[in-house]
Design an enzyme around this catalytic site. Structure first.
Site, PDB file in Angstrom:
ATOM      1  N   GLY B  71       1.894  59.360  22.950  1.00  0.00           N
ATOM      2  CA  GLY B  71       2.270  59.566  21.876  1.00  0.00           C
ATOM      3  C   GLY B  71       2.622  58.368  20.792  1.00  0.00           C
ATOM      4  N   THR B  72       3.181  57.251  21.523  1.00  0.00           N
ATOM      5  CA  THR B  72       3.383  55.962  20.745  1.00  0.00           C
ATOM      6  C   THR B  72       2.169  55.480  19.984  1.00  0.00           C
ATOM      7  OG1 THR B  72       5.278  55.763  22.054  1.00  0.00           O
ATOM      8  CG2 THR B  72       4.379  53.840  21.028  1.00  0.00           C
ATOM      9  N   ASN B 152      13.063  65.192  19.030  1.00  0.00           N
ATOM     10  CA  ASN B 152      13.061  65.289  20.509  1.00  0.00           C
ATOM     11  C   ASN B 152      14.483  65.219  21.015  1.00  0.00           C
ATOM     12  OD1 ASN B 152      12.716  62.737  18.898  1.00  0.00           O
ATOM     13  ND2 ASN B 152      13.125  61.621  20.987  1.00  0.00           N
ATOM     14  N   GLN B 195       6.783  66.786  20.987  1.00  0.00           N
ATOM     15  CA  GLN B 195       7.585  67.778  21.485  1.00  0.00           C
ATOM     16  C   GLN B 195       7.240  69.053  21.101  1.00  0.00           C
ATOM     17  OE1 GLN B 195      10.423  67.074  23.420  1.00  0.00           O
ATOM     18  NE2 GLN B 195      10.269  64.943  23.132  1.00  0.00           N
ATOM     19  N   SER B 215       1.169  63.904  23.258  1.00  0.00           N
ATOM     20  CA  SER B 215       0.903  63.174  24.444  1.00  0.00           C
ATOM     21  C   SER B 215       0.769  63.926  25.667  1.00  0.00           C
ATOM     22  CB  SER B 215       2.045  62.322  24.739  1.00  0.00           C
ATOM     23  OG  SER B 215       3.372  62.832  24.849  1.00  0.00           O
ATOM     24  N   GLY B 216       0.310  63.539  26.708  1.00  0.00           N
ATOM     25  CA  GLY B 216       0.314  64.440  27.868  1.00  0.00           C
ATOM     26  C   GLY B 216       1.649  64.544  28.547  1.00  0.00           C
ATOM     27  N   THR B 253     -12.431  51.551  27.495  1.00  0.00           N
ATOM     28  CA  THR B 253     -13.051  52.353  28.475  1.00  0.00           C
ATOM     29  C   THR B 253     -12.200  53.674  28.677  1.00  0.00           C
ATOM     30  OG1 THR B 253     -14.056  50.750  29.876  1.00  0.00           O
ATOM     31  CG2 THR B 253     -13.934  52.932  30.814  1.00  0.00           C
ATOM     32  N   CYS B 340      25.655  53.161  24.798  1.00  0.00           N
ATOM     33  CA  CYS B 340      25.720  52.683  26.040  1.00  0.00           C
ATOM     34  C   CYS B 340      24.524  52.888  27.086  1.00  0.00           C
ATOM     35  CB  CYS B 340      27.052  53.148  26.834  1.00  0.00           C
ATOM     36  SG  CYS B 340      28.345  52.623  25.679  1.00  0.00           S
TER      37      CYS B 340
END
Lengths: 229, 406
Positions: B71-72, B152, B195, B215-216, B253, B340
């Site tokens: 995704g990124t 998300n 998402q 994304s996968g 590839t 945190c």
């Protein structure tokens, strides 16, 4: 167990999220875990400690806030009892818990011994902390010093009240110029990087211009006038 | 001890069917798809087959599918690629305050380096973007609009199809581009659907988008796999150069097993979608209802327009990481918007954007449900949670007012 103490600037710079105790497969050391799940001396009955000396540090907006109460034997000036409350992450809770044990074990520390406690001492007892947790979650020593001042104040001994070593820049987090100096030495040379380490200015935004000035000052002091901005 | 994984929004386990589909492509069919021999051809056919599957799921042509590493990368490729390719056509970009960092950070970088002017649309208290706000901010030099399909963290759904329609209308009215290319004028419309993939229909014609990322790792497929849909006629400047794979837009590839797995995951998800959404919505609602029964709590995100698997609740006076660790000790795995727990030590930008205070953001917990989640799991969480909150509140020196949720 071998204590893994994070103080090398290289590790701190990584801003990692892994425990230094890599062999344990858990985020925090066993001692941190023990004090997090079974906190010692936490305050359950505030009314009973109404007359005790109290100190606090932090604010919930910054993610960590602590309050400690101490009972001191006036004759020996030893801490006989210490209670605390903490809003914060696992290491914040564990570090206050272990501090309360350190302050009261073996008959208790004297006020001057307690004043000498530093975050490094707390971390050592905890068996190390993940690098990015060090600067923000170990605030207990500051809260304790603030309680010690309160005790002297209540005892009418104003001459024994000590202002924080260094000058307080962030009033809410009680962050001093010395804390900023250490962060710069650790490799944080921009406001963003310093904030990432010690959260300075997140609660008290009015101090940011001064923080930026100090960062520039320490950067030039340690890394030269033409170091990257 | 029970282990209840409730972090499906972070990562999903790979579906056994997907794993099986991938298996042959590690050792047996391991040639490079670019090679001119029979073995290479078989790998090439596998990639082509996967491309066909995904194209049919998205209702687009195979040539409009680019395989990436996740995704990124898809987001970065779309944003950097389009902005740089069309730099002479305009330099204004619109996005929202609740986007994933994979969208916000590239755009902020482009803004910082002076490549674009960036408009970040605010959201309401539920995390929704006002459609009128999108329309109002469109300018003749707006080159790109990027808005996420589903958030998300808080699960809020944005009306992508409606926004797509508005952009199309605006584009026709202000057509400056090449009318013959099928995408007359600017801006182009990109959506991060990481998402939403596997949960909603990603028909790009119905959504009126020009670029779409997924994304996968979020659809029970392999991690390190992703896809960027790019409408025919829309070009981009590549981020990486080399052997010219993926129409020269994404050299390197092909990750053959990953690509096969991504397509298989999409297929499985689509076949299960309707039933699974209905099942999860019931569990989600029960979980939300039970969590909100705890005093001083607040639902983050929209009560109805939200992902069927997302429950995000803030608990005042406690800090999220401490709660996550207490739940972890009980075998419940969830996540938090607390500073945190983040590498940056900043509380969730999404929850702050909905207008909640820092204090409330620090106390947020996200439970994201998935295929293995049962009604029993939900009841177990609800039996554990009140005590965790009680214990942490007893330790907390903070006693905040409910005005933090006003």
């Amino acid at each position: 167990m071998t204590p893994h103490i994070t103080n090398s600037s290289e590790e701190a710079r990584k801003g990692d999220v892994v425990s230094n105790s890599k062999d344990k497969g858990w985020f925090y050391s066993d001692i941190v875990k023990e004090h997090f799940f079974h906190p010692q001396n936490f305050m359950e009955d505030e009314a009973a400690y109404e007359d005790s000396a109290m100190g606090m540090v932090g604010s919930p907006a910054c993610g960590d806030a602590m309050r400690v109460w101490i009972v001191v034997d006036p004759a020996t000036e030893k801490i006989t009892d210490m209670k605390w409350k903490t809003f914060g992450c696992g290491s914040a809770i564990a570090s206050t818990s272990i501090l309360s044990v350190m302050a009261t074990e073996n008959g208790g520390l004297t006020l001057s011994q307690a004043r000498a406690l530093r975050p490094q001492d707390i971390m050592e007892r905890l068996g190390g902390l993940p690098a990015r947790k060090v600067h923000c979650s170990v605030l207990g020593d500051k809260a304790l010093r603030s309680a010690i001042n309160d005790w002297y104040r209540r005892a009418g001994r104003h001459e024994d009240v000590q202002v924080e070593a260094g000058r307080i820049i962030d009033k809410i987090l009680k962050i001093t110029d010395h804390d900023i100096e250490e962060a710069v030495l650790d490799g944080a040379t921009t406001l963003e990087a310093v904030q990432q380490k010690i959260k300075v200015g997140t609660g008290d935004t009015t101090c940011i211009p001064e923080v930026e000035q100090l960062i520039r000052f320490y950067r030039e002091k340690y890394f030269g006038a033409d170091s990257k901005k | 001890m029970r282990h209840i994984y409730l972090d499906y929004a972070a990562a999903t386990p790979t579906d056994p069917k997907v794993l099986k589909a991938m298996q042959p492509y590690f050792c047996d069919i391991a040639a490079n798809p670019s090679s001119f021999h029979a073995a290479g051809l078989r790998a090439k056919e596998a990639v082509a087959g996967a491309r066909e599957t995904i194209a049919s799921c998205l209702n687009c042509a195979e040539t409009e599918i680019l395989f990436t590493s996740g995704g990124t990368e898809s987001d970065n490729l779309a944003l950097f690629g389009i902005v740089r390719r069309y730099a002479d056509k305009g330099r204004h970009v619109i996005t929202s305050a609740i986007e994933h960092y994979a969208v916000l950070e590239p755009l902020k970088h482009l803004q910082k380096t002076g490549a674009i002017e960036l408009t970040i649309l605010p959201v309401d208290r539920f995390g929704c973007v006002d459609i009128k706000d999108v329309e109002k901010n469109l300018r003749p030099d707006t080159i790109l609009v990027s808005l996420m399909f589903a958030n998300n963290e808080i699960g809020t759904l944005l009306p992508i199809a409606e926004i797509g329609k508005i952009i199309l209308k605006w584009r026709k009215k202000n057509a400056t581009g090449d009318a013959g290319s099928g995408c007359a004028g600017f801006p182009y419309f990109h959506t991060d659907a990481c998402q939403a993939a596997g949960v909603y229909d990603l028909d790009v014609e119905k959504l009126h988008v020009d670029a779409l990322s997924f994304s996968g790792s979020k659809i029970y497929g392999p991690k390190g796999t992703g896809c960027l849909y790019l409408r025919r006629g829309v070009s981009l400047e590549p981020l990486q150069f080399g052997g010219g794979q993926e129409r020269g837009l994404r050299s390197g590839t092909e990750n053959v097993p990953g690509i096969v797995g991504l397509a298989a995951a999409m297929q499985v998800a689509n076949s299960k979608r309707e039933k699974e959404n209905a099942r999860l919505s019931v569990l989600r609602d029960r979980l939300i209802e039970g969590l909100l029964a705890i005093p001083k709590t607040h639902l983050n995100g929209h009560p109805a327009k939200r992902l069927p698997n997302n429950a995000n609740v803030s608990f005042l006076d406690i800090e999220g990481e401490a709660a996550v660790l207490y739940l972890d000790a009980k075998g419940i795995y969830c996540s938090t918007g607390s500073a945190c727990a983040s590498a940056s030590l900043d509380p969730s930008h999404v929850i702050l954007a909905t207008g909640l205070s820092y204090e409330a953001a620090h106390g947020s917990l996200r439970f994201s449900l998935g295929r293995a989640t049962t009604a029993k799991d939900v009841e177990y969480i609800l039996s554990v949670m009140p005590n965790v909150v009680k214990k942490l509140r007893a330790m907390s020196p903070v006693n905040l007012d409910m005005k933090h949720f006003a």
